[in-house]
Design a protein around this motif. Structure first.
Motif, PDB file in Angstrom:
ATOM      1  N   ASP A 148       0.899  -1.154   0.000  1.00  0.00           N
ATOM      2  CA  ASP A 148       0.000   0.000   0.000  1.00  0.00           C
ATOM      3  C   ASP A 148       0.941   1.208   0.000  1.00  0.00           C
ATOM      4  O   ASP A 148       1.501   1.574   1.035  1.00  0.00           O
ATOM      5  CB  ASP A 148      -0.872  -0.049   1.252  1.00  0.00           C
ATOM      6  CG  ASP A 148      -1.904   1.074   1.291  1.00  0.00           C
ATOM      7  OD1 ASP A 148      -1.650   2.125   0.663  1.00  0.00           O
ATOM      8  OD2 ASP A 148      -2.943   0.903   1.945  1.00  0.00           O
ATOM      9  N   THR A 185       2.905  -7.662  -8.328  1.00  0.00           N
ATOM     10  CA  THR A 185       3.936  -6.708  -8.735  1.00  0.00           C
ATOM     11  C   THR A 185       4.994  -6.506  -7.672  1.00  0.00           C
ATOM     12  O   THR A 185       4.714  -6.644  -6.495  1.00  0.00           O
ATOM     13  CB  THR A 185       3.279  -5.319  -8.984  1.00  0.00           C
ATOM     14  OG1 THR A 185       2.102  -5.510  -9.724  1.00  0.00           O
ATOM     15  CG2 THR A 185       4.197  -4.386  -9.725  1.00  0.00           C
ATOM     16  N   ALA A 186       6.169  -6.108  -8.097  1.00  0.00           N
ATOM     17  CA  ALA A 186       7.267  -5.682  -7.217  1.00  0.00           C
ATOM     18  C   ALA A 186       7.521  -6.754  -6.152  1.00  0.00           C
ATOM     19  O   ALA A 186       7.835  -7.889  -6.485  1.00  0.00           O
ATOM     20  CB  ALA A 186       6.952  -4.322  -6.611  1.00  0.00           C
TER      21      ALA A 186
HETATM   22  N1  COA Z   1      -0.972   1.229  -3.010  1.00  0.00           N
HETATM   23  C1  COA Z   1      -2.069   1.875  -2.575  1.00  0.00           C
HETATM   24  N2  COA Z   1      -3.244   1.823  -3.195  1.00  0.00           N
HETATM   25  C2  COA Z   1      -3.309   1.131  -4.324  1.00  0.00           C
HETATM   26  C3  COA Z   1      -2.196   0.450  -4.856  1.00  0.00           C
HETATM   27  C4  COA Z   1      -0.992   0.523  -4.153  1.00  0.00           C
HETATM   28  N3  COA Z   1       0.091  -0.149  -4.537  1.00  0.00           N
HETATM   29  N4  COA Z   1      -2.561  -0.165  -5.982  1.00  0.00           N
HETATM   30  C5  COA Z   1      -3.866   0.094  -6.143  1.00  0.00           C
HETATM   31  N5  COA Z   1      -4.315   0.901  -5.154  1.00  0.00           N
HETATM   32  C6  COA Z   1      -5.670   1.423  -4.958  1.00  0.00           C
HETATM   33  C7  COA Z   1      -6.113   2.259  -6.136  1.00  0.00           C
HETATM   34  O1  COA Z   1      -5.702   3.596  -5.980  1.00  0.00           O
HETATM   35  C8  COA Z   1      -7.619   2.104  -6.062  1.00  0.00           C
HETATM   36  O2  COA Z   1      -8.133   2.969  -5.054  1.00  0.00           O
HETATM   37  P1  COA Z   1      -9.506   3.773  -5.296  1.00  0.00           P
HETATM   38  O3  COA Z   1     -10.490   2.782  -5.796  1.00  0.00           O
HETATM   39  O4  COA Z   1      -9.825   4.331  -3.950  1.00  0.00           O
HETATM   40  O5  COA Z   1      -9.196   4.793  -6.342  1.00  0.00           O
HETATM   41  C9  COA Z   1      -7.804   0.689  -5.549  1.00  0.00           C
HETATM   42  O6  COA Z   1      -6.565   0.324  -4.925  1.00  0.00           O
HETATM   43  C10 COA Z   1      -8.083  -0.309  -6.654  1.00  0.00           C
HETATM   44  O7  COA Z   1      -7.097  -0.124  -7.642  1.00  0.00           O
HETATM   45  P2  COA Z   1      -7.433  -0.228  -9.199  1.00  0.00           P
HETATM   46  O8  COA Z   1      -6.225   0.142  -9.972  1.00  0.00           O
HETATM   47  O9  COA Z   1      -8.682   0.528  -9.491  1.00  0.00           O
HETATM   48  O10 COA Z   1      -7.757  -1.774  -9.294  1.00  0.00           O
HETATM   49  P3  COA Z   1      -7.406  -2.814 -10.441  1.00  0.00           P
HETATM   50  O11 COA Z   1      -7.975  -4.096  -9.974  1.00  0.00           O
HETATM   51  O12 COA Z   1      -7.836  -2.327 -11.757  1.00  0.00           O
HETATM   52  O13 COA Z   1      -5.818  -2.905 -10.452  1.00  0.00           O
HETATM   53  C11 COA Z   1      -3.621  -3.241  -9.572  1.00  0.00           C
HETATM   54  C12 COA Z   1      -5.154  -3.362  -9.336  1.00  0.00           C
HETATM   55  C13 COA Z   1      -2.974  -3.639  -8.262  1.00  0.00           C
HETATM   56  C14 COA Z   1      -3.245  -4.170 -10.690  1.00  0.00           C
HETATM   57  C15 COA Z   1      -3.252  -1.785  -9.969  1.00  0.00           C
HETATM   58  O14 COA Z   1      -3.886  -0.881  -9.104  1.00  0.00           O
HETATM   59  C16 COA Z   1      -1.761  -1.524  -9.898  1.00  0.00           C
HETATM   60  O15 COA Z   1      -1.054  -1.862 -10.797  1.00  0.00           O
HETATM   61  N6  COA Z   1      -1.314  -0.889  -8.791  1.00  0.00           N
HETATM   62  C17 COA Z   1       0.090  -0.522  -8.628  1.00  0.00           C
HETATM   63  C18 COA Z   1       0.915  -1.727  -8.286  1.00  0.00           C
HETATM   64  C19 COA Z   1       2.332  -1.370  -7.971  1.00  0.00           C
HETATM   65  O16 COA Z   1       3.041  -0.788  -8.757  1.00  0.00           O
HETATM   66  N7  COA Z   1       2.750  -1.750  -6.764  1.00  0.00           N
HETATM   67  C20 COA Z   1       4.075  -1.485  -6.331  1.00  0.00           C
HETATM   68  C21 COA Z   1       4.186  -2.135  -5.005  1.00  0.00           C
HETATM   69  S1  COA Z   1       5.779  -1.993  -4.349  1.00  0.00           S
END
Ligand code: COA
Length: 531
Positions: A148, A185-186
């Motif tokens: 998160d 991811t990551a």
């Molecule tokens: N940290 C905090 N919040 C996150 C998050 C993260 N890593 N990834 C997603 N969220 C939140 C989004 O902001 C969204 O919040 P909201 O609905 O209040 O706007 C909610 O989680 C759902 O995300 P969303 O992207 O709409 O869902 P999805 O199912 O389409 O995709 C993921 C989910 C995880 C594939 C995509 O959000 C993503 O790629 N996130 C980044 C992952 C990343 O780079 N992580 C690095 C970790 S070190």
């Protein structure tokens, strides 16, 4: 010495009915929170997840475990009373897969994209600990956006233990299986990376160290998601995927196949056939009252949980406020230590002796906590209560047979430690809704603070402002009261879940089956007992 189905419980008595009503009310409160957990990330996210043709986390678990078998979900209400999502966006528990007891740890992708809050990290690590100490295969159902991100400071450092734990399970010969259903991811990429077996769902699972935005930022490459980390790529090119599943059902089928092929010997099962208690477990609702100072006979609980209601008591006439004895529970032998009042010297020494005996006979221990602490006062200090309490804590700390701990009432002070509280590594800890936990009772704590404040005022020659002191004292008492509840405790992962008292036998039976996956071997060496 055998105590059969005798009881003093009168299910029509006013106090029994009042206790029952109060317990049902608390249970309803717990169930209401549980209902919230079942909603996952909420209607909008659940609907979107379904539109994508994906299964909800509990549906995945249902299809993974053996048909008609029970899944013992752990810490479902973790995160309650914190800023984290309820349940931590992670479902963990113990279930049977191909007849093998496994630990399952599954992301709920409808909760903030399955990302990790501090609760998620702590809950996931606890699941790994259960796998490690009981030598149970760990199955991850992964679909998580990793950390998160806005809360990274709270999880980045402790979260590293997740990956270390996974590979240490493998090094210890405990199988680890990861089925990837979506984004991983990551940090999440290391979950399949460090598992013994991996299954990736085609056109759904995506595993990369850095997603396309990060790759763009880092090396200015315009990457395509599927080429960067798609399931087909990992199955054909990188080799991260051992199996490419056609869909989610296929992934779960492959997960079961992997467990079948592990060649794990199925545990032999209980040494004697389980037999239901003769006394009615329904009556468990009316035994513990809301006021922890009102005593009850803990034997009334034991005889509604153990096989045939038979409890063979050890030293019943000595140190009578710690009830010790043997029983079988779902066919498994157990030694039981259960509070029937405060711990005095005799109780402590009896408990220490009983724990040593159960270690000699390799018998798992069940601790039933309703303890307001060790006795205080000049007479007892002079009588050696510290030494004797230390003997009990020494025995509990160095005992190596599996411990199960059930918190039914108070769990205050060092009584929590002496009765194998969370910090003493019991294999499983469960609470009833009537459970209260703190360093001491809220009234006592507020009273102690008030005495300390008055003494300080006197030393400084200050008048005590009685009104302000009373307000302060009430505020402290209310704060401790709120932090002592079963919900607060389970929210902070101080237990593995709050259970319905009527389900105690089933829950402990599953826990006992789980602990027998590892050899049960008692310790022959304890710390030096101060005599
Ligand atoms: N940290 C905090 N919040 C996150 C998050 C993260 N890593 N990834 C997603 N969220 C939140 C989004 O902001 C969204 O919040 P909201 O609905 O209040 O706007 C909610 O989680 C759902 O995300 P969303 O992207 O709409 O869902 P999805 O199912 O389409 O995709 C993921 C989910 C995880 C594939 C995509 O959000 C993503 O790629 N996130 C980044 C992952 C990343 O780079 N992580 C690095 C970790 S070190």
């Amino acid at each position: 010495m055998s105590r059969g189905a005798t009881t003093s419980v009168d299910r029509r008595a006013a106090d029994h009915l009042a206790n029952r009503a109060e317990m049902l009310e608390r249970l309803a409160e717990v169930q209401a929170v549980q209902a919230e957990v079942l909603e996952g990330g909420g209607e909008r996210y659940v609907a979107r997840h379904r539109q994508r043709g994906r299964m909800l986390v509990r549906e995945r678990i249902d299809l993974l475990i053996d048909p008609d078998s029970a899944f013992l979900e752990l810490s479902p209400l973790a995160g309650w009373g914190t800023d984290d999502p309820l349940g931590g966006g992670l479902v963990t528990g113990v279930g049977l897969v191909e007849g093998v007891t496994c630990v399952i740890s599954a992301n709920d992708p409808t909760v903030r994209g399955g990302t990790s809050s501090p609760t998620t990290v702590a809950k996931g690590l606890r699941a790994q600990e259960i796998a490690a100490t009981n030598r149970l295969p760990l199955i991850n159902l992964t679909e998580s956006g990793g950390a998160d991100l806005p809360r990274q400071a709270e999880i980045f450092v402790p979260g590293g233990a997740t990956f270390k734990g996974l590979t240490r399970l493998s090094a210890a010969g405990i199988p680890t299986v990861t089925l990837v259903f979506g984004s991983s991811t990551a940090g999440g990429a290391y979950v399949p990376g460090l598992s013994d077996y991996t299954v990736l769902v085609a056109d759904q699972a995506q595993v990369f160290l850095g997603g396309p935005p990060l790759v763009k930022m880092a090396i200015d490459e315009d990457a395509d998601e599927e080429e960067l980390g798609g399931a087909a790529m990992h199955a054909r090119i990188s080799g991260l995927a051992d199996f490419l599943a056609t869909d989610e059902r296929d992934a779960l089928r492959l997960g079961r196949l992997i467990v079948r092929r592990l060649g794990r010997r199925r545990p032999p099962g209980p040494p004697t056939p389980p037999e239901d208690p003769i006394l009615d477990p329904e009556e468990l609702l009316g035994i513990v009252g809301p006021d922890v100072r009102v005593p009850f006979d803990v034997r009334e609980i034991l005889t509604r949980v153990v096989d045939r209601s038979e409890f063979d008591e050890f030293k019943p006439l000595y140190g009578a406020q710690l009830v010790c004895g043997w029983a079988t529970l779902c066919g498994y032998p157990v030694g039981i230590l259960a509070n029937n009042g405060i711990l005095f010297s005799a109780e402590s020494q009896k408990g220490a002796q009983f724990i040593q005996l159960c270690n000699r006979s390799d018998t798992p221990l069940l601790f039933v906590q309703n303890i307001t602490g060790f006795m205080v006062g000049t007479r007892y200090e002079q009588g050696g209560i510290i030494k004797h309490g230390s003997q009990l804590i020494n025995a509990v700390s160095n005992s190596t047979v599996p411990h199960l701990t059930l918190m039914v009432g108070a769990s205050y002070g060092a009584g929590n430690y002496a009765m194998s509280g969370r910090a003493y590594d019991p294999r499983f800890v469960f609470s009833w809704p009537s459970h209260r936990i703190a360093v001491m009772g809220p009234k006592q704590l507020a009273g102690v603070m008030s005495i300390v404040a008055r003494a300080a005022a006197q030393r400084a020659g200050r008048e005590v402002d009685e009104e302000a002191e009373s307000v302060r004292s009430q505020a402290i008492e209310a704060q401790i009261e709120a932090e002592s509840t079963a919900l607060y405790a389970t929210g902070h992962l101080w237990d593995d879940g709050i259970i319905d008292p009527r389900h105690t036998r089933t829950v402990l039976g599953i826990a006992l089956a789980a602990v027998h996956a590892a050899p049960v071997a008692g310790s022959r060496s304890f710390g030096v007992f101060r005599l």
